[in-house]
Design a protein around this motif. Structure first.
Motif, PDB file in Angstrom:
ATOM      1  N   ILE A   3      -2.970  13.124  12.589  1.00  0.00           N
ATOM      2  CA  ILE A   3      -1.579  12.998  12.148  1.00  0.00           C
ATOM      3  C   ILE A   3      -1.276  11.503  12.018  1.00  0.00           C
ATOM      4  N   ILE A   4      -1.046  11.087  10.762  1.00  0.00           N
ATOM      5  CA  ILE A   4      -0.754   9.684  10.476  1.00  0.00           C
ATOM      6  C   ILE A   4       0.677   9.622   9.941  1.00  0.00           C
ATOM      7  N   VAL A   5       1.511   8.778  10.527  1.00  0.00           N
ATOM      8  CA  VAL A   5       2.880   8.595  10.014  1.00  0.00           C
ATOM      9  C   VAL A   5       2.929   7.279   9.232  1.00  0.00           C
ATOM     10  N   LEU A   6       3.400   7.362   7.989  1.00  0.00           N
ATOM     11  CA  LEU A   6       3.660   6.125   7.221  1.00  0.00           C
ATOM     12  C   LEU A   6       5.146   5.848   7.329  1.00  0.00           C
ATOM     13  N   SER A  22      -4.059  10.028   1.198  1.00  0.00           N
ATOM     14  CA  SER A  22      -4.287  11.456   1.472  1.00  0.00           C
ATOM     15  C   SER A  22      -5.507  11.934   0.682  1.00  0.00           C
ATOM     16  N   GLU A  23      -5.669  11.418  -0.536  1.00  0.00           N
ATOM     17  CA  GLU A  23      -6.861  11.797  -1.320  1.00  0.00           C
ATOM     18  C   GLU A  23      -8.122  11.188  -0.714  1.00  0.00           C
ATOM     19  N   LYS A  24      -8.007   9.930  -0.341  1.00  0.00           N
ATOM     20  CA  LYS A  24      -9.174   9.235   0.205  1.00  0.00           C
ATOM     21  C   LYS A  24      -9.678   9.880   1.498  1.00  0.00           C
ATOM     22  N   PHE A  25      -8.759  10.267   2.371  1.00  0.00           N
ATOM     23  CA  PHE A  25      -9.169  10.786   3.684  1.00  0.00           C
ATOM     24  C   PHE A  25      -9.060  12.316   3.792  1.00  0.00           C
ATOM     25  N   HIS A  26      -8.766  12.973   2.672  1.00  0.00           N
ATOM     26  CA  HIS A  26      -8.641  14.438   2.639  1.00  0.00           C
ATOM     27  C   HIS A  26      -7.623  14.957   3.665  1.00  0.00           C
ATOM     28  N   GLU A 187      -6.917   0.848   9.495  1.00  0.00           N
ATOM     29  CA  GLU A 187      -6.243   1.416  10.683  1.00  0.00           C
ATOM     30  C   GLU A 187      -6.535   2.913  10.812  1.00  0.00           C
ATOM     31  N   ILE A 188      -6.519   3.617   9.678  1.00  0.00           N
ATOM     32  CA  ILE A 188      -6.735   5.073   9.720  1.00  0.00           C
ATOM     33  C   ILE A 188      -8.167   5.376  10.173  1.00  0.00           C
ATOM     34  N   GLU A 189      -9.093   4.559   9.717  1.00  0.00           N
ATOM     35  CA  GLU A 189     -10.511   4.795  10.067  1.00  0.00           C
ATOM     36  C   GLU A 189     -10.748   4.766  11.574  1.00  0.00           C
ATOM     37  N   LYS A 190      -9.886   4.131  12.314  1.00  0.00           N
ATOM     38  CA  LYS A 190     -10.041   4.101  13.786  1.00  0.00           C
ATOM     39  C   LYS A 190      -9.834   5.482  14.416  1.00  0.00           C
ATOM     40  N   PHE A 191      -9.202   6.375  13.642  1.00  0.00           N
ATOM     41  CA  PHE A 191      -8.848   7.691  14.208  1.00  0.00           C
ATOM     42  C   PHE A 191      -9.600   8.854  13.572  1.00  0.00           C
ATOM     43  N   ILE A 192     -10.197   8.623  12.417  1.00  0.00           N
ATOM     44  CA  ILE A 192     -10.805   9.719  11.636  1.00  0.00           C
ATOM     45  C   ILE A 192     -12.201  10.031  12.173  1.00  0.00           C
TER      46      ILE A 192
END
Ligand code: AMP
Length: 192
Positions: A3-6, A22-26, A187-192
Motif C-alpha cells: 500500500i503506497i500513498v501518494l 501503478s503500471e510499472k509496479f503492477h 522509494e517504492i522499491e524498498k517495499f516491493i
C-alpha cells in the motif's frame, strides 16, 4: 500486499505519477478524484451528492468519500497492492484507512510519498491542464486557490500523521516527470 500513498497538494503530480507507477509496479491505482468524476459523469446518486463540493473546490465530506473507497478496495481485493492518489485527505480519513486496511486485508500503509511544489507553480500547472480537460475545478483560478487552501487547512496535517509513524518520505515535485518517477520508484522499491 503493498500500500503506497501518494500525497501532495492539487497539481503536485500525484495523478500523473500514480498512473506511471501503478503500471510499472503492477499495483492498482485508486484515485478518489477519478472515482468521483466517474460517478458525476454517470449521474449516480453519489455523483450528484459530490458534485457541488467538487465544483467549488471544497473537499467532499469524509463519509461519502470513505464509502466510495471501501467499495473500490473490496472490488480489487485480489490485487497485489494499491497506489492511493488523493486519499487520505483529512486526519480522520487517514485513521479510517488504517482501520480499513487492517480489517479488509490485514495490512497497513507501507509508505507515504509526499510531493512538494510551490503554490504559484501549482496554479500554473492546473490552469495549463484545464486547456485539455473538461474539469470545471481546473478552469477557474479562484476555485484552484480554494483547493490549495483546503489542502493547507485540512490535508497538510495528514503528513504529520505519517511522519509520527516514520512512514513519510518528502520529495521535490518541481522537476520533470521522469526525474520524479525515478525518485518515487527508488522509494517504492524498498517495499516491493
Ligand atoms: P483530485 O482529482 O484528487 O484533485 O480531486 C478532485 C476533487 O475531488 C477534490 O478537489 C475534492 O473535491 C474531491 N476529492 C477527491 N478525493 C477526496 C478525498 N479523499 N476527500 C474529500 N474530497 C475528495
Amino acid at each position: 500486499m503493498n500500500i503506497i500513498v501518494l500525497f501532495g497538494p492539487p497539481g503536485s503530480g500525484k495523478g500523473t505519477q500514480a498512473k506511471i507507477l501503478s503500471e510499472k509496479f503492477h499495483l492498482e491505482h485508486i484515485s478518489t478524484g477519478d472515482l468521483f468524476r466517474y460517478n458525476i459523469k454517470n449521474n449516480t446518486k453519489l455523483g450528484q451528492e459530490a458534485q457541488s463540493y467538487i465544483n467549488k473546490g471544497n473537499l467532499v465530506p469524509d463519509e461519502l468519500t470513505t464509502e466510495m473507497l471501501i467499495d473500490e478496495l473490496r472490488r480489487n481485493s485480489s490485487q497485489k497492492g494499491f497506489i492511493l492518489d488523493g486519499y487520505p485527505r483529512t486526519k480522520s480519513q487517514a485513521e479510517t484507512l488504517d482501520k480499513l486496511l487492517n480489517t479488509i486485508f490485514r495490512t497497513q500503509v507501507d509508505v507515504t510519498l509526499a510531493l512538494y511544489v510551490k503554490d504559484e507553480i501549482l496554479v500554473k500547472r492546473i490552469l495549463k491542464r484545464s486547456e485539455a480537460s473538461e474539469r470545471l475545478d481546473d478552469a477557474d483560478e479562484s476555485i484552484i486557490r480554494n483547493r490549495i487552501n483546503e489542502y493547507y487547512e485540512k490535508t497538510a496535517v495528514v503528513s504529520n500523521y505519517y511522519k509520527q509513524q516514520h512512514k513519510l518520505v518528502e520529495l521535490d515535485g518541481e522537476g520533470n516527470i521522469e526525474e520524479i518517477t525515478a525518485a518515487l520508484s527508488k522509494e517504492i522499491e524498498k517495499f516491493i
